[in-house]
Design a protein around this motif. Sequence first.
Motif, mmCIF file in Angstrom:
data_model
loop_
_atom_site.group_PDB
_atom_site.id
_atom_site.type_symbol
_atom_site.label_atom_id
_atom_site.label_comp_id
_atom_site.label_asym_id
_atom_site.label_seq_id
_atom_site.Cartn_x
_atom_site.Cartn_y
_atom_site.Cartn_z
ATOM 1 N N LEU A 170 0.840 -1.204 0.000
ATOM 2 C CA LEU A 170 0.000 0.000 0.000
ATOM 3 C C LEU A 170 0.871 1.247 0.000
ATOM 4 O O LEU A 170 1.947 1.263 0.604
ATOM 5 C CB LEU A 170 -0.905 0.024 1.232
ATOM 6 N N PRO A 171 0.407 2.309 -0.619
ATOM 7 C CA PRO A 171 1.170 3.568 -0.609
ATOM 8 C C PRO A 171 1.306 4.128 0.807
ATOM 9 O O PRO A 171 0.425 3.938 1.660
ATOM 10 C CB PRO A 171 0.325 4.507 -1.477
ATOM 11 N N ASP A 172 2.402 4.841 1.035
ATOM 12 C CA ASP A 172 2.683 5.408 2.358
ATOM 13 C C ASP A 172 1.528 6.245 2.897
ATOM 14 O O ASP A 172 1.175 6.128 4.067
ATOM 15 C CB ASP A 172 3.946 6.288 2.307
ATOM 16 N N ASP A 173 0.944 7.098 2.062
ATOM 17 C CA ASP A 173 -0.108 7.991 2.550
ATOM 18 C C ASP A 173 -1.360 7.224 2.988
ATOM 19 O O ASP A 173 -2.018 7.598 3.957
ATOM 20 C CB ASP A 173 -0.456 9.061 1.508
ATOM 21 N N VAL A 174 -1.670 6.130 2.322
ATOM 22 C CA VAL A 174 -2.833 5.313 2.699
ATOM 23 C C VAL A 174 -2.587 4.659 4.057
ATOM 24 O O VAL A 174 -3.444 4.688 4.944
ATOM 25 C CB VAL A 174 -3.141 4.246 1.620
ATOM 26 N N VAL A 175 -1.401 4.070 4.226
ATOM 27 C CA VAL A 175 -1.064 3.419 5.491
ATOM 28 C C VAL A 175 -1.045 4.443 6.620
ATOM 29 O O VAL A 175 -1.624 4.216 7.685
ATOM 30 C CB VAL A 175 0.288 2.682 5.397
ATOM 31 N N ALA A 176 -0.404 5.576 6.394
ATOM 32 C CA ALA A 176 -0.330 6.611 7.430
ATOM 33 C C ALA A 176 -1.720 7.080 7.842
ATOM 34 O O ALA A 176 -2.010 7.222 9.039
ATOM 35 C CB ALA A 176 0.509 7.785 6.942
ATOM 36 N N ALA A 177 -2.589 7.316 6.867
ATOM 37 C CA ALA A 177 -3.940 7.778 7.176
ATOM 38 C C ALA A 177 -4.713 6.732 7.979
ATOM 39 O O ALA A 177 -5.401 7.070 8.950
ATOM 40 C CB ALA A 177 -4.694 8.116 5.887
ATOM 41 N N GLU A 178 -4.588 5.460 7.600
ATOM 42 C CA GLU A 178 -5.311 4.402 8.314
ATOM 43 C C GLU A 178 -4.759 4.202 9.723
ATOM 44 O O GLU A 178 -5.521 4.028 10.668
ATOM 45 C CB GLU A 178 -5.257 3.087 7.529
ATOM 46 N N LEU A 179 -3.431 4.232 9.870
ATOM 47 C CA LEU A 179 -2.849 4.071 11.192
ATOM 48 C C LEU A 179 -3.197 5.256 12.088
ATOM 49 O O LEU A 179 -3.469 5.083 13.277
ATOM 50 C CB LEU A 179 -1.336 3.873 11.090
ATOM 51 N N ASP A 180 -3.216 6.460 11.508
ATOM 52 C CA ASP A 180 -3.609 7.642 12.282
ATOM 53 C C ASP A 180 -5.080 7.569 12.688
ATOM 54 O O ASP A 180 -5.447 7.939 13.796
ATOM 55 C CB ASP A 180 -3.355 8.926 11.486
ATOM 56 N N ARG A 181 -5.909 7.080 11.790
ATOM 57 C CA ARG A 181 -7.328 6.954 12.077
ATOM 58 C C ARG A 181 -7.554 5.914 13.190
ATOM 59 O O ARG A 181 -8.380 6.104 14.076
ATOM 60 C CB ARG A 181 -8.104 6.543 10.828
ATOM 61 N N ALA A 182 -6.792 4.844 13.145
ATOM 62 C CA ALA A 182 -6.939 3.765 14.122
ATOM 63 C C ALA A 182 -6.399 4.159 15.496
ATOM 64 O O ALA A 182 -6.931 3.738 16.511
ATOM 65 C CB ALA A 182 -6.232 2.509 13.637
ATOM 66 N N ALA A 183 -5.361 4.979 15.523
ATOM 67 C CA ALA A 183 -4.753 5.406 16.776
ATOM 68 C C ALA A 183 -4.463 6.902 16.686
ATOM 69 O O ALA A 183 -3.332 7.308 16.481
ATOM 70 C CB ALA A 183 -3.474 4.632 17.033
ATOM 71 N N PRO A 184 -5.501 7.735 16.805
ATOM 72 C CA PRO A 184 -5.290 9.172 16.655
ATOM 73 C C PRO A 184 -4.331 9.729 17.712
ATOM 74 O O PRO A 184 -4.205 9.176 18.796
ATOM 75 C CB PRO A 184 -6.690 9.773 16.811
ATOM 76 N N ASP A 185 -3.694 10.778 17.337
ATOM 77 C CA ASP A 185 -2.758 11.465 18.238
ATOM 78 C C ASP A 185 -3.526 11.953 19.454
ATOM 79 O O ASP A 185 -4.532 12.638 19.335
ATOM 80 C CB ASP A 185 -2.099 12.629 17.503
ATOM 81 N N THR A 186 -3.066 11.594 20.638
ATOM 82 C CA THR A 186 -3.777 11.966 21.863
ATOM 83 C C THR A 186 -3.180 13.201 22.527
ATOM 84 O O THR A 186 -3.582 13.563 23.622
ATOM 85 C CB THR A 186 -3.767 10.792 22.863
ATOM 86 N N ARG A 187 -2.215 13.841 21.862
ATOM 87 C CA ARG A 187 -1.625 15.060 22.447
ATOM 88 C C ARG A 187 -2.655 16.184 22.422
ATOM 89 O O ARG A 187 -3.464 16.312 21.523
ATOM 90 C CB ARG A 187 -0.381 15.475 21.664
ATOM 91 N N ILE A 188 -2.555 17.042 23.419
ATOM 92 C CA ILE A 188 -3.454 18.197 23.507
ATOM 93 C C ILE A 188 -2.826 19.402 22.858
ATOM 94 O O ILE A 188 -1.721 19.672 22.836
ATOM 95 C CB ILE A 188 -3.808 18.520 24.966
#
Length: 188
Positions: A170-188
């Motif tokens: 899979l292309p990098d941007d697809v993987v990054a988007a899915e991984l970010d969606r699955a584990a969103p950044d929890t920083r405030i």
Amino acid sequence: MCSSDLEGGDAMQMKDLAQRAGVSLATLYRYFPSKDYVLLALAEARYTEAARKVFAEQPQGDSPRERVTKYLLRDFHAQQRDKRLTATFAQALTRTNRDNSAIIETIEHLHLQIVRHVAAGGEPLSERQLRVLPIVIDIFTQACRLWLAGVITAAEVESEVETGCELLELPDDVVAAELDRAAPDTRI
């Protein structure tokens, strides 16, 4: 004692393991706190031996996807040769016992290192591929568990492995988007 002596391992008791190993029950308990720990130690020894062999060879295939697919299918075919032993090890790996977490972590780390070596084929892997490999391994593990339970066929396991390994392309941007969606950044 070798792992082939463990056929029907779920019904086997520590006294049986001690007898097969030619040691007293007290000696066995001195080194292994439970039957599951004995099984896990044997599984770790098998992964250590597999790692030694795999690291000594050049993985075959033109791409990480192809190399990992070949390796995981070869691993699955080995599991099929001794389904009862495979089931015994799988049960020991999946039982929840905090006392065994360190050896289970070691086994999982060895498996990941083997698959990383195979995927790389002597070349560096991308960050995306490194992030996807544990997912591919989880797909493989779950498919094998379903096969052991009689839920899916061997052919379905092979199909799941082949499909899961496609994630490595899979292309990098697809993987990054899915991984970010699955584990969103929890920083405030």
